[in-house]
Design an enzyme around this catalytic site. Structure first.
Site, mmCIF file in Angstrom:
data_model
loop_
_atom_site.group_PDB
_atom_site.id
_atom_site.type_symbol
_atom_site.label_atom_id
_atom_site.label_comp_id
_atom_site.label_asym_id
_atom_site.label_seq_id
_atom_site.Cartn_x
_atom_site.Cartn_y
_atom_site.Cartn_z
ATOM 1 N N SER A 129 -8.289 -33.648 -45.372
ATOM 2 C CA SER A 129 -7.586 -34.934 -45.354
ATOM 3 C C SER A 129 -8.611 -36.050 -45.243
ATOM 4 C CB SER A 129 -6.629 -34.997 -44.159
ATOM 5 O OG SER A 129 -6.145 -36.313 -43.943
ATOM 6 N N TYR A 161 -4.400 -33.775 -35.215
ATOM 7 C CA TYR A 161 -4.400 -33.507 -36.661
ATOM 8 C C TYR A 161 -5.731 -33.898 -37.282
ATOM 9 C CZ TYR A 161 -3.275 -34.015 -41.621
ATOM 10 O OH TYR A 161 -3.287 -33.918 -42.989
#
Length: 270
Positions: free
Chosen positions: A147, A160
């Site tokens: 990401s 995350y």
């Protein structure tokens, strides 16, 4: 849209989290590229529907293996199942992952562990198991879906972002270890992408629900870039000009500047 690259012979790509979002879009890319597929996710119905569509459209073979990859022994069971079926995995796509948005203190300890278990432990286990036969054959590819959050701290996405930083670091480390082995490893680092995961984030956060459209990437373009990077053996691919610029800035700027800027933005979402 990236140009498609045909493999030299019929090969097999295993894609986790393949029932929707980036995983399903990656499955379509690899099917269009001529790969047979092994699709893994929890929802059999969604996997069966996707498999039927890809077989009809591209004439490839698709094996559906429903599995809850958050279970500790799931990667081992999956590996052994494919070994018994004599299905060699030429490309491993570690796409399965989970996101939780909110203040760290407001997220249950068990949920933090779920993120770490799926995004870090499962991905590492899958990579370790499927890398070994690739090295024995002297060829193979791994695509890890990380990401843009891997490049900087993200308040409201603390755990995350930390898990995705691990995925990026692991990928970069292995890219050096694997030089000359015939096996490549790539990290796809998308920004905010139009998927069900983002829809859930919008429901949970007023700030996320107000994101301008130009900041949200197209899932098919993200998948096309991931496929292209994997086939080219490119170590890091960041889709989107703004995301790419942000990733460069995050690595070039002093950490205290990155942290301060990310903190100012991230706290707005808490």
């Amino acid at each position: 849209m990236a140009a498609r690259t045909k493999p030299s012979a019929r090969e097999t790509a295993l894609i986790t989290g393949a029932s929707a979002g980036i995983g399903a879009a990656l499955a379509r890319q690899f099917a269009a590229g001529g790969f047979d597929l092994v699709l893994v996710a929890r929802s059999r119905d969604k996997l069966d529907a996707l498999a039927e569509a890809l077989e009809a459209e591209h004439g490839v073979g698709v094996t559906v293996l429903p599995a809850d990859l958050s279970a500790r022994d799931a990667p081992k069971t999956l590996f052994n199942t494919l070994k018994k079926r004599k299905i060699a995995v030429d490309v491993l796509v570690n796409n399965a992952g989970v996101l939780e948005m909110g203040a760290f203190r407001n997220i249950a300890p068990e949920r933090h562990q779920e993120l770490i278990g799926l995004n870090v432990a499962m991905l590492t286990d899958m990579t370790s198991r499927f890398l070994a036969p690739m090295l024995e054959r002297g060829r193979g590819r791994i695509l890890n879906v990380a990401s843009i959050a891997a490049f900087q701290p993200v308040p409201s996405l603390a755990t995350y972002a930390a898990t995705k930083a691990y995925v990026l670091s692991l990928t970069e480390s292995l890219s050096e270890e694997l030089k000359g082995s015939g096996v490549s490893i790539s990290a796809l680092c998308p920004g905010i992408t139009e998927t069900s995961m983002v829809d859930r984030a919008r429901e949970a956060s007023a700030a996320a629900s107000q994101l301008p459209p130009f900041l949200i990437g197209d899932v098919n373009d993200v998948a096309a870039q991931g496929y292209a990077a994997c086939m080219a053996g490119e170590v890091i691919r960041v889709p989107g000009a703004l995301n790419f610029a942000a990733s460069i800035a995050a690595r070039a700027a002093p950490k205290w500047i990155v942290r301060t800027f990310a903190g100012a933005l991230g706290r707005m979402a808490i």
